[in-house]
Scaffold this motif. Sequence first.
Motif, PDB file in Angstrom:
ATOM      1  N   ILE A   1      11.690   2.785 -10.692  1.00 22.77           N
ATOM      2  CA  ILE A   1      13.178   2.272 -10.034  1.00 22.77           C
ATOM      3  C   ILE A   1      13.885   2.971 -11.363  1.00 22.77           C
ATOM      4  CG2 ILE A   1      15.038  -0.276 -10.155  1.00 22.77           C
ATOM      5  CD1 ILE A   1      12.333  -1.932  -9.324  1.00 22.77           C
ATOM      6  N   GLN A   2      13.863   2.393 -12.508  1.00 21.89           N
ATOM      7  CA  GLN A   2      14.541   2.670 -13.664  1.00 21.89           C
ATOM      8  C   GLN A   2      15.071   4.316 -13.887  1.00 21.89           C
ATOM      9  OE1 GLN A   2      16.243   0.503 -16.188  1.00 21.89           O
ATOM     10  NE2 GLN A   2      17.524   1.834 -17.129  1.00 21.89           N
ATOM     11  N   ASP A   3      13.439   4.762 -13.841  1.00 21.79           N
ATOM     12  CA  ASP A   3      13.103   5.888 -14.119  1.00 21.79           C
ATOM     13  C   ASP A   3      13.113   7.221 -13.215  1.00 21.79           C
ATOM     14  OD1 ASP A   3      12.430   5.565 -17.360  1.00 21.79           O
ATOM     15  OD2 ASP A   3      10.330   4.761 -16.843  1.00 21.79           O
ATOM     16  N   GLY A   4      12.795   6.714 -12.257  1.00 21.22           N
ATOM     17  CA  GLY A   4      13.273   7.807 -10.245  1.00 21.22           C
ATOM     18  C   GLY A   4      11.857   8.530 -10.454  1.00 21.22           C
ATOM     19  N   ILE A   5      10.308   8.127 -11.237  1.00 19.20           N
ATOM     20  CA  ILE A   5       9.141   8.689 -11.400  1.00 19.20           C
ATOM     21  C   ILE A   5       8.408   8.534  -9.895  1.00 19.20           C
ATOM     22  CG2 ILE A   5       7.366   9.082 -12.489  1.00 19.20           C
ATOM     23  CD1 ILE A   5       8.861   8.868 -14.914  1.00 19.20           C
ATOM     24  N   ASP A   6       8.004   9.557  -9.254  1.00 16.23           N
ATOM     25  CA  ASP A   6       7.420   9.326  -8.090  1.00 16.23           C
ATOM     26  C   ASP A   6       5.855   9.652  -8.107  1.00 16.23           C
ATOM     27  OD1 ASP A   6       5.986   8.777  -5.594  1.00 16.23           O
ATOM     28  OD2 ASP A   6       6.933  10.127  -4.885  1.00 16.23           O
ATOM     29  N   PRO A   7       4.875   9.424  -8.594  1.00 18.72           N
ATOM     30  CA  PRO A   7       3.577   9.365  -9.143  1.00 18.72           C
ATOM     31  C   PRO A   7       2.678  10.377  -8.023  1.00 18.72           C
ATOM     32  CG  PRO A   7       3.880   7.605 -10.108  1.00 18.72           C
ATOM     33  CD  PRO A   7       4.424   7.809  -9.041  1.00 18.72           C
ATOM     34  N   ALA A   8       3.463  10.384  -7.132  1.00 17.11           N
ATOM     35  CA  ALA A   8       2.434  10.977  -6.044  1.00 17.11           C
ATOM     36  C   ALA A   8       2.580  12.829  -5.689  1.00 17.11           C
ATOM     37  CB  ALA A   8       2.530  10.816  -4.562  1.00 17.11           C
ATOM     38  N   THR A   9       3.561  12.789  -6.615  1.00 11.61           N
ATOM     39  CA  THR A   9       4.352  14.686  -7.324  1.00 11.61           C
ATOM     40  C   THR A   9       3.668  15.018  -8.513  1.00 11.61           C
ATOM     41  OG1 THR A   9       6.133  13.725  -7.634  1.00 11.61           O
ATOM     42  CG2 THR A   9       6.277  13.955  -5.342  1.00 11.61           C
TER      43      THR A   9
ATOM     44  N   ILE B   1      -2.479   5.506 -22.385  1.00 12.13           N
ATOM     45  CA  ILE B   1      -4.676   5.642 -21.035  1.00 12.13           C
ATOM     46  C   ILE B   1      -4.076   4.375 -20.460  1.00 12.13           C
ATOM     47  CG2 ILE B   1      -6.243   4.959 -21.329  1.00 12.13           C
ATOM     48  CD1 ILE B   1      -5.825   7.480 -22.565  1.00 12.13           C
ATOM     49  N   ASP B   2      -3.946   3.501 -21.127  1.00 13.49           N
ATOM     50  CA  ASP B   2      -4.260   2.104 -19.869  1.00 13.49           C
ATOM     51  C   ASP B   2      -2.178   2.369 -18.886  1.00 13.49           C
ATOM     52  OD1 ASP B   2      -5.067   0.553 -21.550  1.00 13.49           O
ATOM     53  OD2 ASP B   2      -3.278  -0.447 -22.565  1.00 13.49           O
ATOM     54  N   VAL B   3      -1.512   3.418 -19.151  1.00 10.31           N
ATOM     55  CA  VAL B   3      -0.365   4.108 -18.047  1.00 10.31           C
ATOM     56  C   VAL B   3      -1.387   4.900 -16.883  1.00 10.31           C
ATOM     57  CG1 VAL B   3       1.734   4.737 -17.582  1.00 10.31           C
ATOM     58  CG2 VAL B   3       1.209   3.220 -19.164  1.00 10.31           C
ATOM     59  N   LEU B   4      -2.029   5.787 -17.461  1.00  6.06           N
ATOM     60  CA  LEU B   4      -2.719   6.117 -16.956  1.00  6.06           C
ATOM     61  C   LEU B   4      -3.284   5.965 -16.205  1.00  6.06           C
ATOM     62  CD1 LEU B   4      -2.874  10.113 -18.775  1.00  6.06           C
ATOM     63  CD2 LEU B   4      -1.349   8.873 -16.933  1.00  6.06           C
ATOM     64  N   ASN B   5      -4.763   5.054 -16.694  1.00 10.21           N
ATOM     65  CA  ASN B   5      -5.483   4.424 -15.970  1.00 10.21           C
ATOM     66  C   ASN B   5      -5.084   3.841 -14.731  1.00 10.21           C
ATOM     67  OD1 ASN B   5      -7.332   5.219 -17.470  1.00 10.21           O
ATOM     68  ND2 ASN B   5      -8.087   3.976 -18.667  1.00 10.21           N
ATOM     69  N   THR B   6      -3.919   2.365 -15.177  1.00 11.99           N
ATOM     70  CA  THR B   6      -3.287   2.318 -14.420  1.00 11.99           C
ATOM     71  C   THR B   6      -2.936   2.346 -13.055  1.00 11.99           C
ATOM     72  OG1 THR B   6      -2.493   0.181 -15.624  1.00 11.99           O
ATOM     73  CG2 THR B   6      -1.540  -0.259 -13.965  1.00 11.99           C
ATOM     74  N   VAL B   7      -2.199   3.880 -12.841  1.00  9.69           N
ATOM     75  CA  VAL B   7      -2.065   4.537 -11.820  1.00  9.69           C
ATOM     76  C   VAL B   7      -2.933   4.893 -11.165  1.00  9.69           C
ATOM     77  CG1 VAL B   7      -0.398   6.895 -11.679  1.00  9.69           C
ATOM     78  CG2 VAL B   7       0.248   4.866 -13.448  1.00  9.69           C
ATOM     79  N   THR B   8      -3.950   6.102 -11.820  1.00  6.01           N
ATOM     80  CA  THR B   8      -5.016   6.153 -11.156  1.00  6.01           C
ATOM     81  C   THR B   8      -5.631   4.811 -10.405  1.00  6.01           C
ATOM     82  OG1 THR B   8      -5.406   7.451 -12.792  1.00  6.01           O
ATOM     83  CG2 THR B   8      -7.390   7.153 -11.990  1.00  6.01           C
ATOM     84  N   LEU B   9      -6.104   4.141 -10.662  1.00  2.00           N
ATOM     85  CA  LEU B   9      -6.675   2.910 -10.245  1.00  2.00           C
ATOM     86  C   LEU B   9      -6.067   2.594  -9.055  1.00  2.00           C
ATOM     87  CD1 LEU B   9      -8.838   0.509 -10.506  1.00  2.00           C
ATOM     88  CD2 LEU B   9      -6.966  -0.846 -10.918  1.00  2.00           C
ATOM     89  N   LEU B  10      -4.449   2.428  -8.725  1.00  2.76           N
ATOM     90  CA  LEU B  10      -3.124   1.715  -8.240  1.00  2.76           C
ATOM     91  C   LEU B  10      -3.383   3.001  -6.522  1.00  2.76           C
ATOM     92  CD1 LEU B  10      -0.977   0.507  -9.692  1.00  2.76           C
ATOM     93  CD2 LEU B  10      -2.595  -0.725  -8.624  1.00  2.76           C
ATOM     94  N   ARG B  11      -3.447   4.513  -7.364  1.00  2.81           N
ATOM     95  CA  ARG B  11      -3.214   5.471  -6.172  1.00  2.81           C
ATOM     96  C   ARG B  11      -5.349   5.667  -5.596  1.00  2.81           C
ATOM     97  NH1 ARG B  11      -2.125  11.148  -8.806  1.00  2.81           N
ATOM     98  NH2 ARG B  11      -2.841  11.911  -6.680  1.00  2.81           N
ATOM     99  N   GLU B  12      -5.819   5.555  -5.778  1.00  2.51           N
ATOM    100  CA  GLU B  12      -7.710   4.923  -5.423  1.00  2.51           C
ATOM    101  C   GLU B  12      -7.698   4.682  -4.771  1.00  2.51           C
ATOM    102  OE1 GLU B  12     -10.034   5.044  -8.398  1.00  2.51           O
ATOM    103  OE2 GLU B  12     -10.139   6.973  -9.606  1.00  2.51           O
ATOM    104  N   SER B  13      -6.781   2.813  -4.934  1.00  4.97           N
ATOM    105  CA  SER B  13      -6.259   2.043  -4.094  1.00  4.97           C
ATOM    106  C   SER B  13      -5.526   2.704  -2.556  1.00  4.97           C
ATOM    107  CB  SER B  13      -6.086   0.853  -4.612  1.00  4.97           C
ATOM    108  OG  SER B  13      -7.412   0.422  -5.655  1.00  4.97           O
ATOM    109  N   GLY B  14      -5.550   3.586  -3.001  1.00  2.00           N
ATOM    110  CA  GLY B  14      -4.315   3.614  -1.552  1.00  2.00           C
ATOM    111  C   GLY B  14      -2.647   3.325  -2.226  1.00  2.00           C
ATOM    112  N   ILE B  15      -2.586   2.361  -3.300  1.00  2.73           N
ATOM    113  CA  ILE B  15      -1.538   2.186  -3.402  1.00  2.73           C
ATOM    114  C   ILE B  15       0.041   2.686  -4.167  1.00  2.73           C
ATOM    115  CG2 ILE B  15       0.014   0.251  -5.135  1.00  2.73           C
ATOM    116  CD1 ILE B  15      -2.520  -1.466  -4.268  1.00  2.73           C
TER     117      ILE B  15
END
Length: 132
Positions: A32-40, A13-27
Amino acid sequence: MVWRVDRLGRSLIDVLNTVTLLRESGIGIRSIQDGIDPATTSGRLMLNMLATLAEYERELITERVNAGIAAAKASGTQFGRPRVEPAVIAEKLAIVNDARAKGRTATDAARLVGWSRATFYRHNATAQSQDS
């Protein structure tokens, strides 16, 4: 940029909330290690899976630590600071109170026996409450 997804929060929940908050702010976020891009779409899927695994790993670590503590207690291991004999405390308290009667400050008198002023006051209050 984050090193790994699990650095973003302690739980899924913390990770998803952080990612959502950052994405909503346009960030944008990149791992780096996992090579994940949450925009896709596939990046969000991987983010969810890795965050879930990270939370599971943390829970396993907690369970192992608690099991280790329980096993240590069962085998007789004592945790915390060792208890001081009441006679030693009474002896030190007499020295400090004697120094106080001779005009020393509480801090100076307590230092004579290796105590802080707060420790002296605590032991003194306990001794007075036991006398009453």
